[in-house]
Design a protein around this motif. Structure first.
Motif, mmCIF file in Angstrom:
data_model
loop_
_atom_site.group_PDB
_atom_site.id
_atom_site.type_symbol
_atom_site.label_atom_id
_atom_site.label_comp_id
_atom_site.label_asym_id
_atom_site.label_seq_id
_atom_site.Cartn_x
_atom_site.Cartn_y
_atom_site.Cartn_z
ATOM 1 N N ALA A 42 0.832 -1.202 0.000
ATOM 2 C CA ALA A 42 0.000 0.000 0.000
ATOM 3 C C ALA A 42 0.872 1.259 0.000
ATOM 4 N N LEU A 43 1.966 1.242 0.753
ATOM 5 C CA LEU A 43 2.878 2.381 0.774
ATOM 6 C C LEU A 43 3.564 2.554 -0.577
ATOM 7 N N ALA A 44 3.967 1.456 -1.204
ATOM 8 C CA ALA A 44 4.607 1.525 -2.529
ATOM 9 C C ALA A 44 3.633 2.089 -3.564
ATOM 10 N N VAL A 45 2.386 1.656 -3.518
ATOM 11 C CA VAL A 45 1.368 2.158 -4.449
ATOM 12 C C VAL A 45 1.144 3.654 -4.215
ATOM 13 N N ASP A 46 1.033 4.048 -2.955
ATOM 14 C CA ASP A 46 0.824 5.465 -2.648
ATOM 15 C C ASP A 46 1.998 6.320 -3.127
ATOM 16 N N ASN A 47 3.217 5.848 -2.909
ATOM 17 C CA ASN A 47 4.393 6.605 -3.366
ATOM 18 C C ASN A 47 4.439 6.695 -4.884
ATOM 19 N N PHE A 48 4.107 5.608 -5.559
ATOM 20 C CA PHE A 48 4.112 5.594 -7.023
ATOM 21 C C PHE A 48 3.095 6.582 -7.571
ATOM 22 N N ARG A 49 1.868 6.536 -7.033
ATOM 23 C CA ARG A 49 0.823 7.453 -7.483
ATOM 24 C C ARG A 49 1.176 8.902 -7.129
ATOM 25 N N TYR A 50 1.679 9.106 -5.925
ATOM 26 C CA TYR A 50 2.001 10.459 -5.470
ATOM 27 C C TYR A 50 3.087 11.084 -6.332
ATOM 28 N N THR A 51 4.047 10.262 -6.759
ATOM 29 C CA THR A 51 5.117 10.775 -7.605
ATOM 30 C C THR A 51 4.556 11.352 -8.895
ATOM 31 N N PHE A 52 3.626 10.635 -9.513
ATOM 32 C CA PHE A 52 3.025 11.144 -10.749
ATOM 33 C C PHE A 52 2.168 12.369 -10.473
ATOM 34 N N GLU A 53 1.417 12.334 -9.387
ATOM 35 C CA GLU A 53 0.538 13.458 -9.088
ATOM 36 C C GLU A 53 1.322 14.704 -8.683
ATOM 37 N N LYS A 54 2.457 14.510 -8.011
ATOM 38 C CA LYS A 54 3.253 15.650 -7.557
ATOM 39 C C LYS A 54 4.168 16.161 -8.665
ATOM 40 N N GLU A 55 4.924 15.273 -9.257
ATOM 41 C CA GLU A 55 5.931 15.677 -10.246
ATOM 42 C C GLU A 55 5.307 16.151 -11.554
ATOM 43 N N LEU A 56 4.176 15.600 -11.906
ATOM 44 C CA LEU A 56 3.549 15.930 -13.188
ATOM 45 C C LEU A 56 2.187 16.570 -12.986
ATOM 46 N N ALA A 57 2.079 17.396 -11.958
ATOM 47 C CA ALA A 57 0.793 17.983 -11.591
ATOM 48 C C ALA A 57 0.195 18.840 -12.707
ATOM 49 N N ASP A 58 1.030 19.509 -13.490
ATOM 50 C CA ASP A 58 0.519 20.358 -14.566
ATOM 51 C C ASP A 58 0.040 19.566 -15.776
ATOM 52 N N MET A 59 0.452 18.315 -15.850
ATOM 53 C CA MET A 59 0.131 17.527 -17.050
ATOM 54 C C MET A 59 -0.782 16.342 -16.769
ATOM 55 N N TYR A 60 -0.900 15.920 -15.502
ATOM 56 C CA TYR A 60 -1.734 14.768 -15.170
ATOM 57 C C TYR A 60 -2.331 14.975 -13.800
ATOM 58 N N LYS A 64 -2.971 20.874 -17.892
ATOM 59 C CA LYS A 64 -3.087 22.328 -17.771
ATOM 60 C C LYS A 64 -2.142 23.029 -18.736
ATOM 61 N N ARG A 65 -0.884 22.570 -18.732
ATOM 62 C CA ARG A 65 0.095 23.187 -19.622
ATOM 63 C C ARG A 65 1.308 22.272 -19.734
ATOM 64 N N TRP A 66 2.012 22.422 -20.874
ATOM 65 C CA TRP A 66 3.308 21.762 -21.036
ATOM 66 C C TRP A 66 4.364 22.731 -20.532
ATOM 67 N N PRO A 67 5.285 22.284 -19.719
ATOM 68 C CA PRO A 67 6.368 23.181 -19.310
ATOM 69 C C PRO A 67 7.335 23.433 -20.472
ATOM 70 N N LYS A 68 8.052 24.522 -20.391
ATOM 71 C CA LYS A 68 9.079 24.812 -21.393
ATOM 72 C C LYS A 68 10.196 23.780 -21.252
ATOM 73 N N ASN A 69 10.810 23.442 -22.369
ATOM 74 C CA ASN A 69 11.876 22.441 -22.421
ATOM 75 C C ASN A 69 11.388 21.130 -21.782
ATOM 76 N N ILE A 70 10.358 20.585 -22.371
ATOM 77 C CA ILE A 70 9.668 19.414 -21.836
ATOM 78 C C ILE A 70 10.593 18.215 -21.671
ATOM 79 N N ASN A 71 11.525 18.038 -22.574
ATOM 80 C CA ASN A 71 12.428 16.891 -22.497
ATOM 81 C C ASN A 71 13.234 16.922 -21.205
ATOM 82 N N ASN A 72 13.835 18.057 -20.880
ATOM 83 C CA ASN A 72 14.603 18.170 -19.638
ATOM 84 C C ASN A 72 13.709 18.060 -18.418
ATOM 85 N N TYR A 73 12.524 18.621 -18.516
ATOM 86 C CA TYR A 73 11.580 18.570 -17.407
ATOM 87 C C TYR A 73 11.235 17.127 -17.052
ATOM 88 N N LEU A 74 10.907 16.322 -18.060
ATOM 89 C CA LEU A 74 10.514 14.936 -17.808
ATOM 90 C C LEU A 74 11.710 14.051 -17.445
#
Length: 156
Positions: A42-60, A64-74
């Protein structure tokens, strides 16, 4: 029937109790290990989901928006995502592991290959009259599908 009950009770009177205590303790330990593993999953699932929700909050989950220099961002966020991917991999059932690895590899490749030029070309192509052909290769849609495929493995 009383004869059988007498035989069984006689057996328990003559047999030592330590094997029953040992099996009982083994059962308790097995239950405790299962509880700990469920909490770790359950902790691993929460961390995995949280990473996507936190790190990619503008895109998923909502784009909302693509950040500038998307390749480096991702690609700068891939190591943390990969660490959580590896932790969760331990808890993925063996019959789903191949799909999980393929989904991660597709996402990783997308993150490494996407550029601002590809996004601009897709947006420019969408404004022209061939919207249906461009929508299939729209980076926003592809990105959403890739993340959705990865997150479906957390629902098992």
């Amino acid at each position: 029937m009383n004869e059988y009950i007498d035989q069984i009770s006689g057996y328990f009177e003559t047999v030592p109790l330590w094997p029953f205590v040992l099996f009982g303790l083994l059962g308790i330990v097995a239950i405790m290990v299962d509880i700990v593993n469920r909490k770790r999953r359950a902790l691993a699932v929460d961390n995995f989901r949280y990473t996507f929700e936190k790190e990619l909050a503008d895109m998923y989950p909502e784009h909302k928006r693509w950040p500038k220099n998307i390749n480096n961002y991702l690609t700068s966020r891939l190591p943390e995502m990969y660490q959580n991917f590896e932790v969760l991999r331990v808890f993925i059932p063996q019959d789903h592991l191949r799909e999980y690895n393929i989904d991660w590899n597709n996402f990783r490749d997308f993150c490494r290959e996407i550029t601002d030029e590809k996004i601009a070309a897709a947006e420019q192509g969408a404004t022209e009259n061939n919207q249906s052909a461009q929508q299939e290769s729209d980076p926003k849609e592809v990105f959403q599908k890739l993340i959705s495929k990865l997150l479906k493995h957390t629902e098992l």
